[in-house]
Design an enzyme around this catalytic site. Structure first.
Site, PDB file in Angstrom:
ATOM      1  N   CYS A 224      19.489   1.384  37.485  1.00  0.00           N
ATOM      2  CA  CYS A 224      20.671   0.542  37.275  1.00  0.00           C
ATOM      3  C   CYS A 224      20.578  -0.052  35.880  1.00  0.00           C
ATOM      4  O   CYS A 224      19.515  -0.527  35.472  1.00  0.00           O
ATOM      5  CB  CYS A 224      20.703  -0.566  38.326  1.00  0.00           C
TER       6      CYS A 224
ATOM      7  N   CYS B 131      18.119 -16.193  23.961  1.00  0.00           N
ATOM      8  CA  CYS B 131      19.090 -16.081  25.052  1.00  0.00           C
ATOM      9  C   CYS B 131      20.014 -17.291  25.121  1.00  0.00           C
ATOM     10  O   CYS B 131      21.174 -17.177  25.542  1.00  0.00           O
ATOM     11  CB  CYS B 131      18.365 -15.924  26.395  1.00  0.00           C
TER      12      CYS B 131
ATOM     13  N   CYS C 100      22.236  -5.168  34.176  1.00  0.00           N
ATOM     14  CA  CYS C 100      21.749  -6.367  33.486  1.00  0.00           C
ATOM     15  C   CYS C 100      21.461  -6.082  32.015  1.00  0.00           C
ATOM     16  O   CYS C 100      21.566  -6.975  31.169  1.00  0.00           O
ATOM     17  CB  CYS C 100      20.529  -6.953  34.193  1.00  0.00           C
TER      18      CYS C 100
ATOM     19  N   CYS D  76      16.068  -5.360  43.522  1.00  0.00           N
ATOM     20  CA  CYS D  76      16.539  -4.674  42.312  1.00  0.00           C
ATOM     21  C   CYS D  76      16.907  -3.223  42.620  1.00  0.00           C
ATOM     22  O   CYS D  76      16.126  -2.486  43.223  1.00  0.00           O
ATOM     23  CB  CYS D  76      15.445  -4.738  41.248  1.00  0.00           C
TER      24      CYS D  76
ATOM     25  N   ASP E 291       3.538   2.747  29.486  1.00  0.00           N
ATOM     26  CA  ASP E 291       4.145   2.435  30.782  1.00  0.00           C
ATOM     27  C   ASP E 291       3.286   2.718  32.013  1.00  0.00           C
ATOM     28  O   ASP E 291       3.341   1.971  32.975  1.00  0.00           O
ATOM     29  CB  ASP E 291       5.492   3.176  30.896  1.00  0.00           C
TER      30      ASP E 291
END
Length: 353
Positions: free
Chosen positions: A246, A193, A249, A219, A139
């Protein structure tokens, strides 16, 4: 220890060792740069959708592909650890007294846990193939883990731009090992998807201008974690009681129905005090208390100022006038961003600017 029977290839033994070390997903991709991935990255940056994450733009040429970073790389080993939650991430959505912390940040800092396992796997690989050279990433390096994970067959990059796994939904921490070994590559994963747009519709701030494209500037994860200044007022009400990240999604993805909390790495079990923290207690944190409370947590890296700023936004959205004395006390805070958020929260709670 991983057995070494004659009928097991190095790739098979590598994957068995990775599972032994706590990874639930592992795959191999070629290290060659991909022109389409590079083009999408540069277009996203050119459109300014990275906000003030200047580090993404500064090293874009290296980030665009494995061999752009390290020309000697021949294979990429992509790996995932599960952090599937046991509790519904929306459980506190309408609770004005408590704050919401993203699922990934409720336990131990994933950087440390994933990197430790990656290094152990790297040592094993060096013992099995002494001629190899390798690099490990979690990351913090200019590596596009999500498209590499797709290329290695771990899952696919969903419309929310995160990796989706058939077995683990949207709840995977990703890591990568670049190696000079020519390993047999796995098949890249198809996009499953379909016509679903649950993640797009769930976003409180309309951060997706189109499927597979995120405008970080809108975002909530970016605004509460990466963004250092005052949060734009147009997004404050939508933030609700989210104080760090958050999950919306991710949490609404239908593929999560296959994810099992039992697959979660033990290091990512949530701390009891971070599952439903009280806003009044968080607003009282000074710098020393903040550092002590979040020692070993990824939350510590944003610092007390940004964290209390976020808590003040949540306080302003709470409608709880009992928080006014604490908010008032922060109006004169030495951190100008904190003080500005306190003035806003005071106005929301008192009904006057």
């Amino acid at each position: 220890m991983v057995n070494k029977p004659d009928n097991m290839s190095l790739e098979q033994r590598l994957k068995a060792k990775a599972h032994e070390l706590g990874f639930v997903s592992v795959g191999i991709a070629p290290a060659e740069d991909d022109a389409l991935r590079a083009q999408r990255l540069h277009q996203w940056l050119d459109d300014g959708m990275h906000g003030d994450m200047g580090w993404m733009e500064d090293r874009a040429d290296v980030r665009q592909g494995p061999q752009s970073m390290w020309p000697e790389a021949r294979s990429v080993i992509a790996l995932g650890m599960s952090y599937t939650p046991e509790v519904d991430p929306f459980a506190l959505e309408s609770d004005p007294d408590h704050a919401r912390i993203s699922v990934y940040a409720q336990g131990r800092d994933y950087h440390d846990t994933v990197k430790k396992a990656l290094k152990a796997l790297a040592r094993w690989l060096c013992a099995e193939a002494p001629e190899t050279q390798l690099k490990v990433f979690v990351d913090t390096a200019p590596v596009m883990e999500k498209p590499l994970g797709e290329a290695a067959g771990l899952g696919w990059q969903g419309k929310h731009t995160n990796l989706v796994s058939r077995e683990h939904g949207s709840w995977l921490f990703l890591g990568a090992i670049y190696t000079t070994l020519e390993l047999a590559a796995d098949t890249d994963h198809a996009d499953l998807c379909g016509s679903c747009r649950a993640c797009q519709d769930a976003c409180p701030t309309d951060a997706f201008p189109e499927p597979y494209r995120l405008d970080a500037r809108r975002c909530i994860s970016y605004l509460t974690i990466e963004h250092k200044g005052a949060i734009p007022e147009e997004f404050r009400e939508a933030i609700g009681n989210r104080i760090y990240g958050c999950d919306d999604c991710l949490a609404v993805c239908p593929w999560n129905k296959f994810a099992q909390a039992s697959a979660r790495h033990r290091a990512f079990a949530p701390r009891e005090d971070l599952v439903a923290p009280r806003l009044d207690e968080l607003l009282a944190l000074d710098d020393a208390a903040f550092r002590a409370k979040f020692s070993g947590s990824p939350i510590k890296r944003i610092g007390r100022g940004r964290f209390v700023r976020n808590c003040l936004i949540a306080a302003g959205n709470s409608g709880n006038r009992a928080l006014l004395p604490q908010v008032e006390a922060l109006v004169g805070d030495a951190d100008a961003v904190v003080a500005e958020a306190a003035v806003w929260a005071r106005g929301r709670l008192s009904g006057s600017p």
